[in-house]
Every structure is written in structure tokens, then in C-alpha cells.
Motif scaffolding. Structure first.
Motif, PDB file in Angstrom:
ATOM      1  N   THR A 133       3.874  -9.911   5.086  1.00 29.08           N
ATOM      2  CA  THR A 133       3.831  -8.484   5.407  1.00 29.08           C
ATOM      3  C   THR A 133       2.471  -7.954   4.997  1.00 29.08           C
ATOM      4  O   THR A 133       1.861  -8.428   4.037  1.00 29.08           O
ATOM      5  CB  THR A 133       4.926  -7.684   4.668  1.00 29.08           C
ATOM      6  N   ILE A 134       1.996  -6.946   5.738  1.00 26.67           N
ATOM      7  CA  ILE A 134       0.697  -6.316   5.472  1.00 26.67           C
ATOM      8  C   ILE A 134       0.896  -4.808   5.447  1.00 26.67           C
ATOM      9  O   ILE A 134       1.570  -4.254   6.316  1.00 26.67           O
ATOM     10  CB  ILE A 134      -0.341  -6.687   6.548  1.00 26.67           C
ATOM     11  N   LYS A 135       0.319  -4.170   4.456  1.00 28.63           N
ATOM     12  CA  LYS A 135       0.322  -2.705   4.402  1.00 28.63           C
ATOM     13  C   LYS A 135      -1.055  -2.232   3.966  1.00 28.63           C
ATOM     14  O   LYS A 135      -1.607  -2.720   2.986  1.00 28.63           O
ATOM     15  CB  LYS A 135       1.387  -2.179   3.435  1.00 28.63           C
ATOM     16  N   VAL A 136      -1.617  -1.278   4.721  1.00 23.24           N
ATOM     17  CA  VAL A 136      -2.906  -0.671   4.392  1.00 23.24           C
ATOM     18  C   VAL A 136      -2.652   0.800   4.076  1.00 23.24           C
ATOM     19  O   VAL A 136      -2.100   1.526   4.908  1.00 23.24           O
ATOM     20  CB  VAL A 136      -3.916  -0.802   5.551  1.00 23.24           C
ATOM     21  N   MET A 137      -3.050   1.241   2.874  1.00 26.08           N
ATOM     22  CA  MET A 137      -2.806   2.615   2.435  1.00 26.08           C
ATOM     23  C   MET A 137      -4.087   3.219   1.891  1.00 26.08           C
ATOM     24  O   MET A 137      -5.007   2.509   1.473  1.00 26.08           O
ATOM     25  CB  MET A 137      -1.713   2.658   1.367  1.00 26.08           C
ATOM     26  N   GLY A 138      -4.153   4.535   1.889  1.00 23.74           N
ATOM     27  CA  GLY A 138      -5.292   5.248   1.338  1.00 23.74           C
ATOM     28  C   GLY A 138      -4.919   6.694   1.067  1.00 23.74           C
ATOM     29  O   GLY A 138      -3.803   7.128   1.351  1.00 23.74           O
ATOM     30  N   GLN A 139      -5.864   7.430   0.517  1.00 24.78           N
ATOM     31  CA  GLN A 139      -5.656   8.856   0.266  1.00 24.78           C
ATOM     32  C   GLN A 139      -6.406   9.656   1.324  1.00 24.78           C
ATOM     33  O   GLN A 139      -7.589   9.429   1.571  1.00 24.78           O
ATOM     34  CB  GLN A 139      -6.140   9.234  -1.129  1.00 24.78           C
ATOM     35  N   SER A 140      -5.694  10.612   1.940  1.00 20.37           N
ATOM     36  CA  SER A 140      -6.290  11.423   2.995  1.00 20.37           C
ATOM     37  C   SER A 140      -5.452  12.668   3.205  1.00 20.37           C
ATOM     38  O   SER A 140      -4.232  12.659   2.998  1.00 20.37           O
ATOM     39  CB  SER A 140      -6.380  10.631   4.305  1.00 20.37           C
TER      40      SER A 140
END
Length: 770
Positions: A419-426
Motif C-alpha cells: 500500500t502507498i499513501k502520500v500525505m502533506g499539510q495544505s
């Protein structure tokens, strides 16, 4: 009594009879959607969809829209509606205080931190570790922008669970957690899901829930109820699992009921984390035990991750779980492959994104990360040109060194599941609802409770927000995408008012899917992408239920619901549960034919001693023959005692002391004395300062009735005050006062230099001799 005169044209300016106007009676118009019948002499709503408007008295008194014959009445109605709304909001504000009011309106962060802890005897070796991790989580958030506004604790044993303990003080919560001792239990499975349900329904949106247990759930019958609660809040679940000594972390993001255009925070969330150590009563590993499969399934169904680590890596796993609970987190990409695929997975990073983190889970994985400028980094390089890779068990966390705008790629070179998850603050984010269109006098769209219907196009009402407001964003693409597959169904975008978009998707994926959108930030000319993490799917079963009133303690409350199916005919299993264990009855099955519907009734009887204001979450599920298809409805109900006191407390200003000067407010004070009483009402519950920065003291006096004598004192720099008095049923009374500043000789002498004062004194002496 008759209320309206006949209006053949249907456009009369005022049909109300003189007797109604002169007597100042209240009346309304009847709306006939399915029949033209109405009581004799009564007014109608009016309009083409109102069948009753064709019956004498014809016409209607609706003021919903401005027309040539009712413009003034329409404007008056709008103004009155606005004033009434403001009055209601001010009453709520006065009753609950400014802090909770800001939380209610979504203007201030409302994060709540909750702990659900197993207290059975097998946890004796692990309670200390659970307490240490809980204290670490509390201390990590304290003093930051993510510091919770409230703390919740739900202990559970077997067969007991609860109660739910609340406090706004972190030290009090740590004290409550430190009191926990392990005892009781027996067989290995415990009441984990019951406690989790209590926490899920008791904690508001924007919450983080951590669960500590060493055993699989005994209450497996709640699995679909928990899934329904997660889906109904459009939640994503992240599950971290420690083999042998296990940690489960479930992360849930919940969309807000409305969007704040102040962009103070971009996403409301509920995060649930399971910390689990293997019980000594079960020597099997987690991966070999089907008893633990519910946690894996819950994570996958909710778009989460399964992370396996050893107990020695617990602190590192905790750090990873905590760093996913920071504010303004958005999901840019999530994929799941089983079996794995050798493929290149693209994702867009825009200028607004910061602190980008990539989570990749799976065993024996190989991949390369590629930036928009072609720079690459292999998974074997811990500190490389693109980021830092931290490995914990089967999880690899990549923290990017910076956020380079453009199209990135993760080149997977393995056939192992991952599984792949890309997260950030925005600040750029979105919320959505699946909706259905309804006709009538006010056609619009209503949110669907449950999964969208199969066999027809899906409609989504989507709201896009950003730091500069929705007008600074351009929505270019919305699609329903299979997380575990490759099918992408693009939607047709129709722009509406206020940053809203109506999305129509003609071909909905048959399996589990998520919502993916792409657009452009006009302020930076950068392209962005965002994605939901909760998986959704269609259903041929629908459940509709509406609660049109509250429940009364000690009385039976009946609510009808309708189940419709376009699928298999036969007996549909009905399940209904509530989180307060209120006694209830409902049909166990309903017989349906394909294309038809059937109605059932849920009856709840709250005990007579139920506290007024108790919130109840009711979940109704319908499952087709053989369990092949199902759907749900989640309703929030309230238990309210019958109210007979409608009079607000009286607040009387009895004295004002002090003098304020406009040029020297900091050196002078003023004082206001008030008397507050509720007469023969239910009594004063609280008195608070709604506006003003002074201090309020009070004392209770018995003079036939209870009177609160209060004194408010403040600096002249804070000249206005509003005091709110709330009685025991929520009626709000107010005192407001503004201290006026004086201008005089003191003002002159303090605002002029000495030479100017002497010159002015001489002028005044000559002009006005004694």
C-alpha cells in the motif's frame, strides 16, 4: 377560524383576513404536494407545485421568492428570518459560552483526544506501557496548535465497558489513566468494538482515538456497525500491527458538516489508533490468527495500512502514529495492490503543500522515488537527495527534504502486496456528499445516508476550499477510482455557487472506490491533486429513515424506516443498534421483491431517569439474502425532557459607578451592579460574561425567590459588557451596557503640553472673567 380571502389570480398582495391582522394571530399556508385538500377557509402556500392553492381560498401567502405582488413582504420575511437566526445563534452562544460556540461553528479547532484501554487481567504486563504511550501522546500535543480541547477515556473489560469519562484538563486525564488496573476477563476475546463504538459516537469530528488491547474482539456482531460509522463520516482508517506484540493504528478523517471560508483548518478528523500486545493466552502470531482478521479488514475497507513491527520498535511506531495527527493534513495519493504490480505511480505536489510524507507498507519491497526534475532515490538509501527513509517493521516512511512542485513518480519494482499513501499539510482540500435530487416547491439535492444506489449515475456535491477562497481555485477533473484496481470513472463537472460543484459520474466502478480530484491554484499557477481515503461502493439496497422529533424519557419513541432493493428478492435481515443500550425493538427480517420496498418500525424506550440532552446514535442495517449486499442508515437522536419553562432569566441593572476618560482608559475603572433572577422558573444554571474583558462576582440571596446579585468591574479600555444568564432548560437572558467616556478639563490637561495649557488658560480667563 378562516384566515385567508380568495384570490383568483393567485397574485394578490395580501390575502390575510382583517380579523387575523387586527388580532395579530399567527397562521401559515397549507402545502398540498399530493392532494388539493385543506381545511375550509385556510391559506395555501401557493405556487405551481401546491395543489391546495386551486381550492377556495385560492392563491397563496408564500414569501419565499420576491415577485411583483409580494416584494415588500418578501424583504420583511428575509429580514425577520435573519434576525431570528441571529437571536437563536446568540442564545446558543450565551448558553454554551464563547469557546464551545466557536468549536460548534467550526471556527476554532475542536480536536478531542480519546483513549480506549483494555483493563482485563491479561493486560497486567502491558498497562504500564499503555500508560507511558498515552502520556507521551498527551505531552507531545500539549502547548502546540494540535493541543486537544477535550480528553476522553473509555476503559473496557469483559463483559463490561465504559463509562466514558470527559475532561478538558490534560493532568486530570493523565490521573484517570494512571488509576487503571488490570483484572477480570477470562476468555481471550474482549469487548473492544463496543468500547470503540462508544468512543466513535461520543467524540466529535476532529478527534484522535487510541485503543490499547491484547486480544481480538468478542463483539464481532458490531463489525458492520463500526464500518457504517466510519463510512458515514467518510473516514479513512490506518491500521498498524505489531506481530507478536502488536499495535493497531486506525486513522479516520471526518468531513465537516460545513466549510469555513476563514480556512482556519482544512480537514476535520477522527483518528483511531489500536495499540495491541499479544495476550499470553494466545501464542499464535497475529498473521496466523483469523480472530484478528477483523482489524486487517477494517483497515483495508477504510483505505488504511497494515503495519507489522516488533515490540522493541514500539516507540518508533508511536512516533509515526503521532506525526499523522498534525493539523491541515491532506491525502494526495493512496493505492493498494494485492498482488503487487510493477508500475510507475504518479502524483502531483503543488506549491501549497508542505511536510510531505510517503508511507509504503509491505514485505521485501523495492522501489525508486523520482522527482519532477528526474532526480531519483532508491529505497535502499536511507538519507538521499530526495528524502529520509525510516523503516519500522514492514513500513517505510519517506520524509521529503522539500516540496518540489510538479509530477512525482514512485516506481514500484515488486510483485509483493503493498500500500502507498502520500500525505502533506495544505489549506487546499475538499469535502463531498453523494446526493440525490428531489422535486417539490424548493427543488435541491439531499445527501444520501449510506452507500449510493447501484444501477444509476452517481451524483456528488463537492466543496473546494483553499487559503485564498474557492475563487482562487480551478477544478479540472473529478473521478471515482478503484484503489486496488486500475479503473477510473471520470465525472462531469457543473459549477455552482460558493465554491460548490455538482459532479455526475455515469459509470461507477463496481468495486470499492475513492474520490480523486485535480485542479489548478490560480495564485501560484500550480496543479494540485487530492484524494479521499475512505473506500465507498454502490449498493442495490437503500434505507431511508427520518427522525422528526426527539425522545422523551420513559416513553416509547417509534420511527419508521423503508428498505428498497433492486437486487435479489427474499428475506432481508434487519439489524438496529444504539450506543446507549436503550431498550429497543425492530423487525428481524423484511420480505422484499426486486424493484420493491418494505417498511419497518424501530421502537426505543429511554429509561425514565435518562438525563435530558443525552445524544444517541442509532444504526440501522439491511442485509440481503446470503449477505451478498447490504446498506445502512446512521441517525443522531436526542433524549429531551418535556419543557414547560419558556421564560428566560431576568437581568436588571441596578447601579453603575465610575468615570471613564477617553484619553486615559488604562488608569480608570468602572463598575456595574446587576440583579438576576429566574422567578418561578427552573432556576439559574450559569452566569457568564459573553462580551467584555472584566471580572464578574456574584452572591446568592433568598428574597421570596432566589436572586443573584452580581458586580462586574472592568478597565475603561473595555467599556462594553454583555452578561448571559442561562436557566436549567437553556433559556437565555442578558444584560448589556456600554460605559460612555467623558471629555473635560482632565482630558485637556493630559492631552496638551504645558505651554499650550497655560496659553489656553489665559485665553479662557480673558474671555470669561469671574
Amino acid at each position: 377560524m378562516p384566515t385567508c380571502s380568495d384570490c383568483a389570480s393567485g397574485t394578490c398582495p395580501n390575502q390575510l383576513l382583517p380579523a387575523i391582522l387586527n388580532g395579530k394571530y399567527l397562521t401559515s399556508g397549507y402545502m398540498g404536494l399530493f392532494s388539493s385538500d385543506k381545511p375550509q377557509g385556510k391559506c395555501s402556500h401557493g405556487g405551481e407545485t401546491d395543489l391546495s392553492s386551486t381550492q377556495n381560498p385560492r392563491g397563496g401567502i408564500s414569501k419565499d421568492e420576491p415577485r411583483s405582488h409580494n416584494t415588500d413582504l418578501h424583504n420583511n420575511a428575509v429580514n425577520l428570518a435573519s434576525e431570528a437566526t441571529m437571536e437563536l445563534l446568540e442564545d446558543i452562544r450565551g448558553a454554551i459560552g464563547n469557546k464551545d460556540y466557536l468549536r460548534l461553528m467550526g471556527i476554532a479547532r475542536s480536536a478531542v483526544l480519546a483513549f480506549v484501554i483494555d483493563t482485563t487481567g491479561s493486560m497486567s504486563d502491558d498497562i504500564a506501557e499503555a500508560q507511558r504511550v498515552a502520556f507521551n501522546i498527551i505531552d507531545t500535543k500539549k502547548g502546540t496548535q494540535d493541543e486537544p480541547s477535550e480528553y476522553i477515556l473509555v476503559p473496557f473489560n469483559d463483559p463490561e465497558f465504559g463509562p466514558l469519562i470527559r475532561t478538558t484538563d490534560s493532568d486530570v486525564m493523565k490521573s484517570e489513566i494512571s488509576k487503571i488496573r488490570a483484572n477480570g476477563g477470562g476468555d481471550t476475546p474482549e469487548m473492544c468494538l463496543s468500547a470503540l463504538q462508544l468512543a466513535l459516537t461520543g467524540a466529535p469530528s476532529s478527534s484522535h482515538i487510541y485503543v490499547f488491547t491484547d486480544a481480538p474482539p468478542k463483539d464481532m456482531h458490531l463489525e458492520k456497525t463500526i464500518s457504517a460509522l466510519i463510512r458515514s463520516t467518510k473516514s479513512s482508517v490506518k491500521c498498524s500491527i505489531l506481530v507478536s506484540h502488536a499495535v493497531f493504528a486506525i486513522k479516520i478523517f471526518t468531513s465537516p458538516p460545513s466549510v469555513s471560508h476563514f480556512s482556519i483548518f482544512s480537514t476535520l478528523s477522527i483518528q483511531v489508533s489500536f495499540f495491541m500486545t499479544a495476550s499470553r493466552r494466545s501464542k499464535r502470531t497475529l498473521t496466523a490468527s483469523t480472530q484478528f482478521q477483523v482489524y486487517y479488514d477494517m483497515a483495508l475497507a477504510s483505505g488504511g495500512q497494515a503495519i507489522e513491527v516488533s515490540k522493541s520498535s514500539l516507540s518508533q511506531a508511536t512516533d509515526i502514529i503521532v506525526d499523522t495527527s498534525t493539523s491541515a493534513l491532506v491525502t494526495i495519493l493512496q493505492r493498494s495492490r494485492n498482488p503487487g504490480l510493477v508500475e510507475s505511480i504518479p502524483f502531483l505536489l503543488d506549491k501549497s503543500v508542505s511536510n510531505t510524507t510517503i508511507y509504503i507498507t509491505g514485505s521485501s519491497l523495492t522501489f525508486n522515488l523520482r522527482s519532477p526534475t528526474g532526480v531519483t532515490q532508491s529505497n535502499t538509501v536511507d538519507n538521499g537527495p530526495l528524502g529520509t527513509i525510516q523503516k519500522v517493521g514492514n513500513l517505510q516512511r519517506i520524509q521529503l527534504n522539500g516540496t518540489e512542485m510538479g509530477l512525482w513518480h514512485i516506481d514500484m519494482t515488486t510483485t509483493q502486496p503493498y500500500t502507498i499513501k502520500v500525505m502533506g499539510q495544505s489549506a487546499i482540500t475538499f469535502i463531498y456528499d453523494f446526493v440525490e435530487e428531489f422535486k417539490g416547491p424548493h427543488p435541491a439535492f439531499a445527501a444520501i445516508d449510506g452507500r449510493p444506489s447501484a444501477g444509476s449515475p452517481a451524483k456528488l456535491l463537492l466543496t473546494l476550499t483553499g487559503e485564498k477562497g474557492p475563487e482562487a481555485l480551478e477544478l479540472q477533473e473529478v473521478a471515482l477510482m478503484e484503489v486496488s484496481g486500475v479503473k477510473v470513472s471520470n465525472g462531469n463537472i457543473e459549477k455552482m455557487d460558493g465554491g460548490d460543484y455538482l459532479i455526475t459520474v455515469k459509470e461507477v466502478p463496481e468495486g470499492e472506490f475513492v474520490v480523486l480530484l485535480k485542479g489548478k491554484d490560480k495564485t501560484s499557477s500550480s496543479l494540485f491533486q487530492r484524494q479521499t481515503t475512505t473506500q465507498m461502493s454502490q449498493s442495490k439496497v437503500t434505507i431511508k429513515a427520518v427522525a422528526d422529533s426527539s425522545m422523551l424519557p420513559g416513553e416509547v419513541f417509534k420511527m419508521n424506516f423503508t428498505v428498497t432493493t433492486n437486487g435479489t428478492s427474499g428475506a432481508y435481515t434487519i439489524r438496529a443498534r444504539n450506543d446507549k443500550n436503550i431498550p429497543m425493538t425492530h423487525p428481524s427480517t423484511l420480505n422484499l421483491v426486486s424493484g420493491g420496498s418494505a417498511q419497518g418500525t424501530v421502537s426505543l424506550t429511554p429509561p425514565g431517569n435518562t438525563v435530558s440532552g443525552t445524544d444517541v446514535t442509532l444504526t440501522i442495517e439491511a442485509e440481503g439474502p446470503g449477505g451478498s449486499d447490504s446498506n445502512y442508515a446512521v441517525l443522531r437522536l436526542s433524549v429531551l425532557s418535556k419543557v414547560t419553562d419558556f421564560s428566560p432569566p431576568k437581568c436588571e441593572i441596578v447601579d453603575v459607578q465610575g468615570t471613564c476618560y477617553s484619553s486615559s482608559c488604562s488608569s480608570s475603572n468602572w463598575e456595574l451592579s446587576v440583579n438576576i433572577t429566574d422567578g418561578n422558573g427552573t432556576g439559574i444554571e450559569s452566569i457568564s460574561i459573553q462580551q467584555g474583558s472584566g471580572n464578574f462576582t456574584q452572591r446568592e440571596v433568598l428574597d421570596g425567590v432566589i436572586v443573584f446579585m452580581g458586580v462586574y468591574d472592568a478597565s475603561c479600555c473595555s467599556p462594553s459588557v454583555t452578561l448571559s444568564a442561562v436557566d436549567k432548560v437553556g433559556n437565555v437572558g442578558r444584560c448589556s451596557y456600554t460605559m460612555k467616556s467623558s471629555a473635560g478639563s482632565r482630558l485637556i490637561s493630559m492631552s496638551l503640553p504645558l505651554w499650550a495649557s497655560l496659553l489656553l488658560y489665559g485665553f479662557l480667563r480673558d474671555a470669561f472673567p469671574l
